[in-house]
Design an enzyme around this catalytic site. Structure first.
Site, PDB file in Angstrom:
ATOM      1  N   TYR A   1      38.806  34.133  42.607  1.00  0.00           N
ATOM      2  CA  TYR A   1      37.487  34.634  42.232  1.00  0.00           C
ATOM      3  C   TYR A   1      36.392  33.698  42.727  1.00  0.00           C
ATOM      4  CZ  TYR A   1      33.875  36.533  39.069  1.00  0.00           C
ATOM      5  OH  TYR A   1      32.734  37.087  38.544  1.00  0.00           O
TER       6      TYR A   1
ATOM      7  N   SER B   1      28.257  34.782  40.797  1.00  0.00           N
ATOM      8  CA  SER B   1      28.665  34.259  39.498  1.00  0.00           C
ATOM      9  C   SER B   1      28.350  32.769  39.446  1.00  0.00           C
ATOM     10  CB  SER B   1      30.172  34.478  39.311  1.00  0.00           C
ATOM     11  OG  SER B   1      30.651  33.818  38.154  1.00  0.00           O
TER      12      SER B   1
ATOM     13  N   LYS C   1      33.421  34.574  45.352  1.00  0.00           N
ATOM     14  CA  LYS C   1      32.026  34.507  44.911  1.00  0.00           C
ATOM     15  C   LYS C   1      31.247  33.414  45.650  1.00  0.00           C
ATOM     16  CE  LYS C   1      32.018  37.881  41.895  1.00  0.00           C
ATOM     17  NZ  LYS C   1      31.205  39.099  42.145  1.00  0.00           N
TER      18      LYS C   1
END
Length: 271
Positions: A151, A138, A155
């Site tokens: 997150y 991402s 990532k």
């Protein structure tokens, strides 16, 4: 690179980018293996694919089920040519409010499970001296974004694993690509976990107005065909942030050069 007759295995394939990648690769002649937790949704995706398709439902956190799926995927058409580590879950909560269990769940799904699935497939790819690994990270794997600390940690970690793995496999005929999407019009925000681990249940306007999944998939597959190692799929400010933090090809080449010069053999010999 031609994908005609190749076998592409995609996790998180029941919707969003995963489903779009399945359709895109199928349109270019690839056979498709669809994995995710929901067999009915995978079957719905398979209905729109005209090439040969295999459905392998499993939870990426279930190591035993994952290993069984790996064996079936390899046996289906005599090998896996492309593996897409796409399964994941996002987050919408401030760090100070977020229970540690949420960190563990997101990192387990978005990072550890993706590594485990790749590790299970690696011997097959190295033995064949060919294959493509595609990790869906991402822009939040390049830039720390508020309300997404877990997150981002996962990532960022996925990119680190992929970059190191790419160097290790640079003499083995296996290609490694990292994708950093920005806002793509999927359910990622709606399915994101909140501070207590519950599903958020609503989307963000920036996500709803994001790149269409089919367009994102087309850009990704085009970049894989061009052997682009780090693939940024974003627009506007998100694209600018991703490009600002892009890993230079010269650096990737330098690390691969260390492997070519015997770095790994030397480290192994030294114990």
């Amino acid at each position: 690179m031609s994908f005609e007759g190749k076998t592409a295995w995609i996790t998180g394939a029941s919707s969003g980018i995963g489903a779009a990648l399945a359709r895109e690769w199928a349109s270019r002649g690839a056979r498709i293996i669809l994995s995710g937790r929901d067999q009915a949704r995978l079957a719905s995706v398979a209905e729109g694919i005209e090439t040969e398709t295999l459905i392998l439902p499993f939870d990426v956190r279930d190591d035993e089920a994952m290993r069984a799926a790996t064996s079936k995927a390899i046996a289906w058409q005599g090998g896996v040519d492309i593996f897409v580590a796409n399964a994941g879950v996002s987050q919408r909560s401030a760090a100070i409010d977020t229970d540690i269990s949420v960190y563990r769940e997101i990192i387990d799904i978005d990072l550890t499970a993706q590594i485990a699935a790749t590790q299970a497939l690696l011997p097959h790819l190295v033995e064949r001296q060919s294959g493509t690994l595609l990790f869906i990270s991402s822009i939040a794997g390049k830039v720390g974004v508020p309300m997404r600390t877990a997150y981002c940690a996962a990532k960022f970690g996925l990119i680190g694993y992929a970059d190191a793995l790419r160097a290790e496999l640079s003499q083995e005929g296996v290609l490694v690509h990292v994708v950093c999407p920005g806002s793509v019009a999927t359910d990622v925000s709606r399915n994101a976990l909140t501070a207590d681990g519950s599903r958020r249940g609503r989307s963000d306007q920036v996500i709803d107005n994001g790149i269409a999944p089919a367009e994102a998939a087309r850009r990704i597959v085009d970049a894989v065909a061009a052997n682009q190692r780090e693939i940024i799929v974003a627009e506007g400010m998100e694209e600018a942030m991703g490009e600002m933090r892009r890993t230079p090809d010269q650096l990737l080449d330098q690390v691969a050069g260390m492997v070519a010069a015997g770095y790994m053999e030397k480290m192994k010999a030294e114990g």
